[in-house]
Design an enzyme around this catalytic site. Structure first.
Site, short mmCIF file in Angstrom:
data_model
loop_
_atom_site.label_atom_id
_atom_site.label_comp_id
_atom_site.label_asym_id
_atom_site.label_seq_id
_atom_site.Cartn_x
_atom_site.Cartn_y
_atom_site.Cartn_z
N ASP B 165 0.82 -1.21 0.00
CA ASP B 165 0.00 0.00 0.00
C ASP B 165 0.86 1.27 0.00
OD1 ASP B 165 1.07 -0.07 2.50
OD2 ASP B 165 -0.84 0.13 3.57
N ASP B 194 16.55 1.74 -15.57
CA ASP B 194 16.46 2.92 -16.41
C ASP B 194 17.62 3.84 -16.04
OD1 ASP B 194 15.60 3.77 -13.92
OD2 ASP B 194 14.07 5.11 -14.71
N ASP B 216 15.10 8.66 -9.64
CA ASP B 216 15.75 7.39 -9.37
C ASP B 216 15.19 6.80 -8.08
OD1 ASP B 216 17.48 5.39 -10.15
OD2 ASP B 216 19.19 6.22 -9.08
N ASP B 396 13.97 -7.46 -34.80
CA ASP B 396 14.90 -8.52 -34.39
C ASP B 396 15.87 -8.08 -33.30
OD1 ASP B 396 13.73 -10.27 -36.07
OD2 ASP B 396 15.13 -9.97 -37.72
N GLU B 399 13.01 -6.38 -27.96
CA GLU B 399 11.65 -6.71 -27.57
C GLU B 399 11.26 -5.70 -26.50
OE1 GLU B 399 9.90 -9.35 -29.03
OE2 GLU B 399 8.11 -8.60 -27.98
N ASP B 435 12.99 6.57 -16.83
CA ASP B 435 11.79 5.74 -16.87
C ASP B 435 11.70 4.87 -18.12
OD1 ASP B 435 10.99 6.61 -14.39
OD2 ASP B 435 9.92 8.33 -15.22
N PHE B 454 14.59 -11.34 -32.28
CA PHE B 454 13.33 -11.34 -31.55
C PHE B 454 12.10 -11.35 -32.44
CE2 PHE B 454 15.46 -9.69 -27.44
CZ PHE B 454 15.94 -10.97 -27.20
N HIS B 518 12.36 -17.64 -37.75
CA HIS B 518 11.60 -16.83 -36.79
C HIS B 518 10.13 -17.25 -36.79
CE1 HIS B 518 14.72 -13.35 -37.35
NE2 HIS B 518 15.27 -14.47 -36.91
N ASP B 520 7.65 -15.46 -36.31
CA ASP B 520 6.75 -14.48 -36.94
C ASP B 520 6.62 -14.74 -38.44
OD1 ASP B 520 9.17 -13.50 -37.91
OD2 ASP B 520 8.89 -11.46 -37.17
N CYS B 695 9.08 -7.89 -39.29
CA CYS B 695 10.53 -7.91 -39.10
C CYS B 695 11.10 -6.50 -39.12
CB CYS B 695 11.22 -8.70 -40.20
SG CYS B 695 10.51 -10.32 -40.49
#
Lengths: 713, 713
Positions: B165, B194, B216, B396, B399, B435, B454, B518, B520, B695
């Site tokens: 909380d 980050d 931070d 690729d 992600e 961030d 990817f 891949h 995809d 791709c």
């Protein structure tokens, strides 16, 4: 971390592609379902279809009247056929069809799918002998296309002894899983780390990928591949046994139906390590099918105990591959590796070990020790100078445990410490042999320190703690506090190994306060009448000062302790009063008492002990220059326990009424428990070298009656 | 493997040693019990004892009459005092005494023990202000010895926000454990990867042990040490915060009450990595006690995601040390690291990425792509040639996922592929920032292969499978079959990372059949009306041949496909009939259909899909020389999904009635689901290079509404 889930690399329901005007051949395993999307290849004008099943080769038109009734309900505006489920069944082929349009989509322009599911109940006797035909008819009922599926059906099962009765069951539903406890199940592998062939070099690193005769086979578990169906697989199909690459060094599989096949190096592992080769992860089976019960028998040996990165379970897979590579069926069995188990002092001794040093230097000790072993009625092994190479610390080089397969005699297994001093070659050279296994852990990235010695590795008797039972006790090992940056610990690979065995969950004690740093310097367990059936003995400066004070109160203050003994060339004699008045000794001893009490508190909690389970034996400690504490006189808890016979370091306490008052005190504490105290003179030969009877000996004990696989977690 | 159990390095019940004629000082923490074996130091003639408790310093004799009644029962023949339990209680000190002789031993010569237990209810206001005296009396009732225990009592608690909380609770009973699910509990750490300080070099390897300002701090969780008692600890006592060495690189702790203390390198981590130093595993607290509520506030940042050897939970301990080293009290809190989470196509897009190549080489593509992104109403990021360094495969290299702390805005985090071609510096150079986190996995012992890209890493929408829910879907990645010895797989460290996140348990698909490899290339998910709210789109040669055959049946056999397109310098044009008659193309395509069907079956099982959830999009494949399959014309499933707007590779199918018949077919399949098909020309700029729209693009999406900690396992 959530274990990487078990990925079955072939779905049980398999998509096949048919087409009108074509006959498609597929392999199918009993229990599998083939599915095909009829709407994906039905002719544009099709309004209904018939399903005609049976043996291949007959005239379809002749049999149409005999087919199962076909239900046809609606036709979408686009002319796609849509049905409610229809089922056709003839002989051992079952076909059902189902409208699998997504919920809420109906025929509103989305995808409408009519999917047929096909399964087979009995194996084929020849290739392609099972047939299903889908006959599409148009509005007027004329056949406008036929798609044919021809199937070759096999029964395939990879089997193990899942219920541990010595017999490989047929397709046990539990074969791919493992469950602990008395109502558990699951096949078991022994780490086959003994050496059943005296002609070969000893092979504890398990690079031996041969079967060393019938006794070697005795240490292996059986596995079967059972196949029924045609004698050969359809072209371009393979039956492949395989394991994950992570497991390839953890097991070895022999094909017992084909054990004559050796390569030039004599390898026989079909899966697992192979001398001179990459370890094998897969093996293509020669088909031994036929309409009878085809069975190929395998022997599986374990090669690695559970460890940090290995939870102890192994899966072996059998896949049927199509197009030489694509798994279309998979069967899996699971084995668990039998853990390495330690034996507490409460188990009956079988044989004892000690070292005889050059020039009979420790002959007094050996003589005293021999008497204790004879009293216990067990075999004594005296390791001679050429074998011990000047290393008398028999406790520190090895820990004697065992591993056990159901229905077999447990196999003794020595755990060799990374310590490696003079006795380094003893475990591999003398203990390893037929039905005596060997295992070691060593990390060349770490320095060996004194806490790596196995005087620092013990195991408690069976205990119950807050309702949790430890039927084989808990391993105890000495460490530094984790709050301490620079403390000594046992080598991580050894600790990891001990934790990974699971069945005797370790408790880490604090032993880094001692110069030598072994837990056997402050504790021992003895079997005992009453209570929990054992007592924890702790070295106790407080008890010692109490005893000495009482003796002084009784007027014995001037009696000499350690009479006739020397230490570093000087007389070690001191009167009771002098001992009591030595403020430095008292301060050092009571600081050690604090450290022992810390361990006492942790053991009370982690082993569920209370004060009544603990006996304090009088002992003094002093601080060795710059290196920690050591016993001031022979450290009595550092004893050997052979059943009721204790071999206790002789304390050389004050002689009162013709008896050593410390011995008298110890007898008064232990003999009522049914124990016999034998005091062994180890002053010159061990004590002054910072060790005692326990450090200088070792004991092999009978295994637990309790079977480890019955443990509940 | 049974996880190494949590070892509490200080027992809650602690043995202390007293003696007659002595006053012993001990520290005690509220909630702890001190225990002392009275029989170990009682005078020989003692027959009973009194317990006198209260503030230290008063005259014992004066207070004797006020003491709690003392019960005395029997004296053993040896003169040991034995009692039933007696309890004395005055003020906030509670003392009980108990006969702890082992069961069945009584006073029959075994050990008889009288153990006293002492606890305290309120903190001390000064050192040694709590006192317990044990007065031993002889037969005649005369006092023959007094042993005194003086205690300094502290309230000590290490606290975290266990109920999530935003407030650090006081001594929450769940603080040392973690439970998944809506009724779960447990504190959470964000991997603070980050970079909130643009002045510093970007620091994705987490070697930054400073607080980069208030933003931070926002990414860190709070932890408190609360102490009540005297202003200082007794001499030789320390309050030490510590972590296991295994965890020292996994977290960083800042002391917010003392953040001005920097070393010469500006380090502020009191525990965790420190630039130029060994990582710190412990920290001694300056006491901030006092009779009021002393509180020291800490900020804790996560530095590593869960991984193969890290289950994601961290324990932080607070120990009170005596004699500078011996832990006599311990408090523990647990954190779990927030996992890295992937976002499926069904989540709303936030921004899209694509590359613009040198000399406007792919300008047609960028223009078409821009229109799709504009239609979706989101931001488009065009990565320019100096940033993409000739690498157009935006899918690729990265992600885009996120991590989330309770009550905070989720933080986008890019997972950087080990692929590392031209776009290598883009994620760290352009995405990492305030961030926006960054993480990568790479193993220099492995070769990178095409399956590490990817485009080979996707995630399904939320699914239910046999009653188990995956509220954030399941990760999908392409592999070789485990039955295949030499197949390509994604780098193990990446796979391990993905599995270890736990909340989207991966499914491994078979993609090694493709030259590029891949997933995809054969699949995509789209949001959709009806059914489960999504559909799985699969590339389908069978569907393509079906479509082409129907077109031919309708008399369009001579219509050209791929009109005006070239391939390797030659015309790519082919009539429908020529395509249908190309036996090699058909054989190769239908072999690919088999491989796609294998994946279809695995996804049906692992994602709980049925045929109605799957849509087959027409597609042909051919085998690239020696390397596997590739799309024969632009691979439509290899699309970008931006809400309802699809950016689909333009197939250049046969123009019939002024429209591409393949596009018409795809529209008829997808538009009823509420989707808009935008066809993007990628023929020259991507398709011929063996990639397509997906791709060449990437998408950041909104996080799930579902909170990962509410997941049930």
């Amino acid at each position: 971390m959530a274990g990487r889930g078990f990925m079955q690399w072939a779905a049980n329901c398999r998509t096949v592609r048919l087409d009108v005007g074509l006959a498609t051949s597929e392999i199918i395993v009993l229990g599998q379902t083939l599915c095909t999307d009829l709407s994906s290849f039905s002719p544009t004008e099709a309004e209904a279809f018939y399903i005609v099943v049976g043996d291949s080769g007959r005239e379809l038109t002749l049999d149409l009247t005999k087919t199962a009734p076909v239900s046809l309900e609606s036709i979408t505006p686009e002319g796609t056929v849509t049905f409610h489920t229809v089922v056709g069944h003839e002989g051992d082929i079952t076909v059902s069809a189902k409208n699998e349009s997504p919920e809420g989509m109906g025929s509103n322009g989305g995808v409408t799918k009519m999917v047929a599911y096909i399964s087979v109940a009995t194996p084929s006797s020849k290739i392609d002998d099972k047939e299903v035909n889908f006959l599409f008819v148009d509005k007027s009922g004329d056949t406008i296309g036929v798609a044919t599926l021809r199937m070759t059906a096999f029964y395939v099962s990879l089997d193990v002894d899942c219920d541990r009765d010595g017999v490989v069951e047929k397709n046990n539903p539990n074969k791919a899983s493992w469950k602990w406890g008395p109502d558990g199940h699951g096949a078991i592998l022994l780490v086959n780390n003994d050496c059943d062939d005296y002609l070969l070099e000893m092979d504890p690193e398990h690079k031996n990928s041969k079967i060393d005769g019938p006794f070697d086979l005795e240490d292996m578990s059986r596995m079967s591949v059972r196949v029924r169906g045609p004698d050969t697989l359809p072209e371009d199909c393979k039956l492949r046994m395989w394991v994950r690459p992570d497991d390839k060094e953890r097991l070895g599989i022999f094909n017992l139906s084909d054990i004559q096949m050796l390569d030039e190096l004599g390898n026989r592992h079909i899966i697992g390590p192979k001398a001179g080769h990459l370890a094998q992860i897969s093996y293509d089976l020669m088909m031994a099918g036929g309409t009878g019960e085809g069975e190929t028998l395998f022997a599986v040996e374990g090669l690695k105990y559970p460890d940090r990165d290995f939870n102890g379970t192994l899966r072996i897979h059998l896949s049927l591959l199509k197009n030489a590579a694509v798994p279309v069926f998979e069967d899996t069995v699971m084995f668990r590796l039998a853990p390495w188990i330690m034996t507490p002092n409460t188990l009956e001794p079988v044989e004892a070990f000690t070292c005889q040093m050059k020039k009979k230097e420790n002959i007094d000790f050996v003589n005293d020790f021999t008497k204790v072993v004879e009293a216990a009625g067990i075999k004594l092994n005296i390791v001679l100078p050429y074998e011990n190479r000047g290393d008398r610390w028999m406790q520190d080089e090895i820990e004697l445990g065992y591993s056990e397969l159901p229905g077999k005699k447990p196999m003794p297994v020595v755990l060799d410490s990374p310590r490696d001093r003079g006795l380094q070659k003893f475990p591999k050279g003398k203990l390893l042999g037929p039905d005596f296994g060997y295992v070691t852990r060593y990390d060349q990235n770490e320095y060996v320190n004194s806490l790596d010695s196995f005087g620092n590795l013990e195991v408690s008797p069976p205990v119950k703690v807050d309702g949790r039972t430890y039927p084989m006790g808990r391993i105890l090992l000495g460490s530094a506090f984790p709050t301490t940056k620079y403390g000594r610990r046992m080598m991580r690979v050894v600790r990891d190994f001990l934790y990974a065995q699971q069945v005797q969950p370790p408790v880490e004690l604090f032993s880094d306060w001692l110069a030598v740093g072994h837990i056997d310097e402050f504790m021992s367990f003895v079997p005992a009448a009453g209570g929990k059936g054992f007592r924890l003995l702790l070295a106790s400066p407080a008890a010692c000062y109490n005893l000495l004070r009482k003796l002084k109160d009784q007027g014995h203050g001037d009696v000499l302790c350690f009479e006739g003994r020397t230490r570093h060339g000087e007389s070690a004699e001191k009167s009771i009063s002098d001992l009591l008045d030595d403020a430095d000794l008292k301060a050092e001893s009571m600081q050690c008492q604090n450290d022992i009490d810390w361990n006492r508190d942790v053991m009370k909690r982690e082993l569920g002990l209370d004060e009544g389970d603990i006996i304090d034996l009088p002992q003094l400690f002093q601080l060795e220059e710059g290196s920690g504490a050591g016993a001031y006189f022979p450290d009595m808890v550092n004893m050997i326990v052979l059943g009721k016979h204790l071999g206790i370091p002789k304390p050389f306490g004050p002689m009162i009424d013709g008896e050593c008052a410390i011995e008298t005190n110890v007898r008064s504490l232990l003999e009522p428990l049914g124990l016999t105290c034998n005091f062994v003179n180890d002053w010159d030969s061990y004590h002054l070298l910072m060790g005692e009877v326990h450090c200088g000996s070792n004991t092999r004990r009978k295994p637990f009656d309790f079977k480890w696989w019955n443990m509940s977690f």
